[in-house]
Design an enzyme around this catalytic site. Sequence first.
Site, mmCIF file in Angstrom:
data_model
loop_
_atom_site.group_PDB
_atom_site.id
_atom_site.type_symbol
_atom_site.label_atom_id
_atom_site.label_comp_id
_atom_site.label_asym_id
_atom_site.label_seq_id
_atom_site.Cartn_x
_atom_site.Cartn_y
_atom_site.Cartn_z
ATOM 1 N N PHE A 34 0.838 -1.202 0.000
ATOM 2 C CA PHE A 34 0.000 0.000 0.000
ATOM 3 C C PHE A 34 0.876 1.255 0.000
ATOM 4 O O PHE A 34 0.681 2.174 -0.786
ATOM 5 C CB PHE A 34 -0.920 -0.005 1.220
ATOM 6 N N SER A 80 -29.496 16.729 21.132
ATOM 7 C CA SER A 80 -29.056 15.780 22.151
ATOM 8 C C SER A 80 -30.035 14.613 22.158
ATOM 9 O O SER A 80 -30.984 14.609 21.402
ATOM 10 C CB SER A 80 -29.112 16.411 23.532
ATOM 11 N N GLU A 111 -29.278 0.823 18.170
ATOM 12 C CA GLU A 111 -27.880 0.956 17.768
ATOM 13 C C GLU A 111 -27.067 1.152 19.035
ATOM 14 O O GLU A 111 -27.614 1.512 20.063
ATOM 15 C CB GLU A 111 -27.686 2.205 16.890
ATOM 16 N N LYS A 113 -24.514 3.247 21.373
ATOM 17 C CA LYS A 113 -24.211 4.669 21.537
ATOM 18 C C LYS A 113 -22.694 4.788 21.655
ATOM 19 O O LYS A 113 -22.101 4.444 22.674
ATOM 20 C CB LYS A 113 -24.908 5.220 22.774
ATOM 21 N N ASP A 115 -19.141 6.354 22.093
ATOM 22 C CA ASP A 115 -18.727 7.428 22.980
ATOM 23 C C ASP A 115 -17.474 8.103 22.448
ATOM 24 O O ASP A 115 -16.369 7.623 22.632
ATOM 25 C CB ASP A 115 -18.469 6.835 24.374
ATOM 26 N N ARG A 134 -20.161 19.168 16.649
ATOM 27 C CA ARG A 134 -21.517 19.464 17.082
ATOM 28 C C ARG A 134 -21.629 20.877 17.664
ATOM 29 O O ARG A 134 -22.608 21.560 17.454
ATOM 30 C CB ARG A 134 -21.996 18.455 18.135
ATOM 31 N N TYR A 222 -24.232 7.172 11.862
ATOM 32 C CA TYR A 222 -25.538 6.620 12.242
ATOM 33 C C TYR A 222 -26.762 7.366 11.715
ATOM 34 O O TYR A 222 -27.879 6.912 11.891
ATOM 35 C CB TYR A 222 -25.647 6.534 13.769
ATOM 36 N N LYS A 309 -28.872 4.350 28.915
ATOM 37 C CA LYS A 309 -27.509 4.401 29.427
ATOM 38 C C LYS A 309 -27.154 3.110 30.151
ATOM 39 O O LYS A 309 -27.921 2.649 30.997
ATOM 40 C CB LYS A 309 -27.372 5.579 30.398
ATOM 41 N N CYS A 403 -20.550 32.521 53.179
ATOM 42 C CA CYS A 403 -19.855 32.340 51.897
ATOM 43 C C CYS A 403 -18.353 32.192 52.107
ATOM 44 O O CYS A 403 -17.733 33.035 52.742
ATOM 45 C CB CYS A 403 -20.146 33.523 50.982
ATOM 46 N N CYS A 406 -16.562 35.416 50.465
ATOM 47 C CA CYS A 406 -16.699 36.806 50.912
ATOM 48 C C CYS A 406 -17.286 36.926 52.320
ATOM 49 O O CYS A 406 -17.428 38.025 52.839
ATOM 50 C CB CYS A 406 -17.565 37.589 49.923
ATOM 51 N N CYS A 421 -25.123 32.839 48.023
ATOM 52 C CA CYS A 421 -24.490 34.032 48.565
ATOM 53 C C CYS A 421 -25.087 35.171 47.750
ATOM 54 O O CYS A 421 -24.904 35.228 46.543
ATOM 55 C CB CYS A 421 -22.975 33.976 48.369
ATOM 56 N N CYS A 427 -19.049 39.816 45.967
ATOM 57 C CA CYS A 427 -18.428 38.496 46.071
ATOM 58 C C CYS A 427 -17.515 38.283 44.854
ATOM 59 O O CYS A 427 -17.988 38.207 43.724
ATOM 60 C CB CYS A 427 -19.517 37.429 46.128
HETATM 61 P P1 AMP Z 1 -25.984 13.216 24.506
HETATM 62 O O1 AMP Z 1 -24.759 14.016 24.136
HETATM 63 O O2 AMP Z 1 -25.810 12.343 25.689
HETATM 64 O O3 AMP Z 1 -27.235 14.032 24.515
HETATM 65 O O4 AMP Z 1 -26.172 12.181 23.321
HETATM 66 C C1 AMP Z 1 -26.270 12.600 22.011
HETATM 67 C C2 AMP Z 1 -25.045 12.185 21.280
HETATM 68 O O5 AMP Z 1 -24.931 10.780 21.193
HETATM 69 C C3 AMP Z 1 -25.103 12.647 19.861
HETATM 70 O O6 AMP Z 1 -24.507 13.898 19.724
HETATM 71 C C4 AMP Z 1 -24.348 11.594 19.106
HETATM 72 O O7 AMP Z 1 -23.130 12.074 18.651
HETATM 73 C C5 AMP Z 1 -24.096 10.482 20.108
HETATM 74 N N1 AMP Z 1 -24.370 9.152 19.545
HETATM 75 C C6 AMP Z 1 -23.547 8.090 19.652
HETATM 76 N N2 AMP Z 1 -24.052 7.032 19.035
HETATM 77 C C7 AMP Z 1 -25.221 7.391 18.486
HETATM 78 C C8 AMP Z 1 -26.202 6.719 17.700
HETATM 79 N N3 AMP Z 1 -26.087 5.432 17.366
HETATM 80 N N4 AMP Z 1 -27.284 7.437 17.310
HETATM 81 C C9 AMP Z 1 -27.424 8.729 17.658
HETATM 82 N N5 AMP Z 1 -26.536 9.419 18.395
HETATM 83 C C10 AMP Z 1 -25.436 8.762 18.816
HETATM 84 ZN ZN ZN Z 2 -19.866 35.387 48.505
#
Ligand code: AMP
Ligand code: ZN
Length: 667
Positions: A34, A80, A111, A113, A115, A134, A222, A309, A403, A406, A421, A427
């Site tokens: 490659f 979100s 699907e 999620k 991370d 985002r 996705y 979650k 506080c 202050c 406070c 403050c």
């Molecule tokens: P949150 O930030 O906890 O509100 O979750 C939303 C984020 O989950 C989105 O911005 C996506 O980037 C992420 N995410 C990861 N996997 C997926 C999926 N399979 N479908 C949709 N969102 C996803």
């Molecule tokens: Zn204060």
Amino acid sequence: MKIQQQIEALRNELREHNYNYYVLDRPKISDYDFDLKLKELQKLENQYPEFYDETSPTLRVGGTVTKNFNTVVHDYRMYSLANSYSKEDIEDWEKRIQKGLGDVDVAYVCELKYDGASISLSYEEGQLIKAVTRGDGFQGDDVTTNIKTIKSVPLKLKGDYPSKFDIRGEVVLPFKGFAKMNADRVKKGEEPYMNPRNTASGSLKLQDSAAVAQRPLDCLLYGIVGRNLGITSQWQMLEKAREWGFKVPRVAKLCKTTDDVMAFVEEWDKRRHDLPYETDGVVIKVNSLQQQDELGHTSKSPRWAMAFKFKAEQVSTLLNKITYQVGRTGAITPVANLEPVLLAGTTVKRASLHNADQIAKFDIRVGDTVFVEKGGEIIPKIVGVDFSKRPQNSQETKYIDHCPECGTKLERTEGDAKHYCNNYYGCPVQITGRIQHYISRKAMDIEGMGSETVTLLFQEGLITNYADLYTLTKAQLLPLERMAEKSAENLIKGVSESIKIPFDRVLFALGIRFVGETVAKKLAKAYKNIDALMAATEEELTAVDEIGERIAKSVTEFFANESNIEIIKRLKNYGVQFQLSAEKLKNQTEKLKGKVFVISGVFENMNRTELKKLIEDNGGKVSSSISSKTTYLVAGDKMGPSKRTKAETLQVPIITENDFLTLLKQG
Ligand code: AMP
Ligand code: ZN
């Protein structure tokens, strides 16, 4: 063979090898071969620069340096996801869906999620033209040059792709690559990175794309958004994206019932440790895009999707000390200082204790061994005490009454969990906190200035409120520590450019207690300029959609304050935007004031988002379900049958898209 054809052939061949290796995980040639081919192509391209192609595989190695990432507005907002944690949560969600759609069959796609860092890729005529983070969901940073170095992101598509669309995904750093990166760092005497997610999102903002190319990043896709895509379901969307060359994980399931959904969740909660990359849950989506459209969004997240979650990881450790933090609004947050402990890949030293009630509820004491948990949030939390390990002489925690910054006596109003406070002007942490909020990204986005600079400027007596920022001079800044000519200039430039920030964000930047981004947008829209807002009574404010008494009170209190008015006056003089721009105002009327609409079905001349915007821009309200308060049901093609029945029972007039447009014209 002609040179141009030879170059093209090589490019196509290398594209295919990239695809096999990085997307399918099934290489057909050795790395060595490659590299030879890539070098050959590189040589030809250098020799014949007239055949430049921005989708060439040679561009994967990076090299462009980006000093500032441009802000780009998303064509379609990046939402979100709502979170759920139990089977009951999922069943409740299903009920809401059934209520929204009427009793129809609903299928779900599960699907994983992923991370990492969210990304939106824009393609036109099969070519990657833009990649944007985002950001706040409305706008993000243009990181195209960095994304182009990720080998699993196709620069050029195959198959029957639509001419223009955005595709959303997550940039992740697989465990293996992450471990190797860290091993290399340690070898060089550098600190290892904490966790793959932060490293992935940090990578996107590296200035040197060649450094990004060195990182073993991956991009998992996705979701597709756009017009006339010819796609009718989420499942089909995943399949199509795969056909066009995107990396779409195979771990996904089409489910008919919530039992099927839960089976998927339970299976992957166990098996997720076998996956090559980090996941923090499952995302469940209504399969039919028409049903998705019908369900729509709340202000934050789609109603048709839900994140489940995975259970957070938990460890126990010693609580050494409780300290108290003062926020910019004066709210006190108790913080647990912990014996450092490894949790979900990061070392945890501190955890939020939220408020006095929380401490009392668990009877948390210094010297206790506590359970610490990390969910999706960045800050870990304490979820309990191991009483078997409590020392004999332990003392009940006595919450502070003054506080720590202050010395002012703290107050706590009925119904509010937090202590405050209320020394608003004296403050120090509140003063700097407000200015730090003002300059922050989602507010005035003042470049060239960070939180530490604010503290420094305050300590030096150069600023005591955010209006003072606009009077700073180079002569004042230069004597400060670590302030070079260039940084002073940048700071001043950043401040002066902030006068372009639109009114709704200015309103958010003012830092009025309880006025977050969404509320600021609502208020800006309802009042259009600051003078009208300042004149509003508590009662008038609560009449605005989604503005409750607590917010209304806070707003009127803020504007009743002489110094706040003085500061706003000054900001106005400096040119800060205190009214909606002419462009925003242009298409706004009050024609539909007091009318509540429900939208259902598919429309001919516009999509549902556009229709909704049209209603709201003209002063009307859009509601998701039909009630006696509904003025009209705007019905498109394929409207849910239950909506029709309900409208008929409640005698809500059903009108077509054209009726609606006529209604609007007549005012
Ligand atoms: P949150 O930030 O906890 O509100 O979750 C939303 C984020 O989950 C989105 O911005 C996506 O980037 C992420 N995410 C990861 N996997 C997926 C999926 N399979 N479908 C949709 N969102 C996803
Ligand atoms: Zn204060």
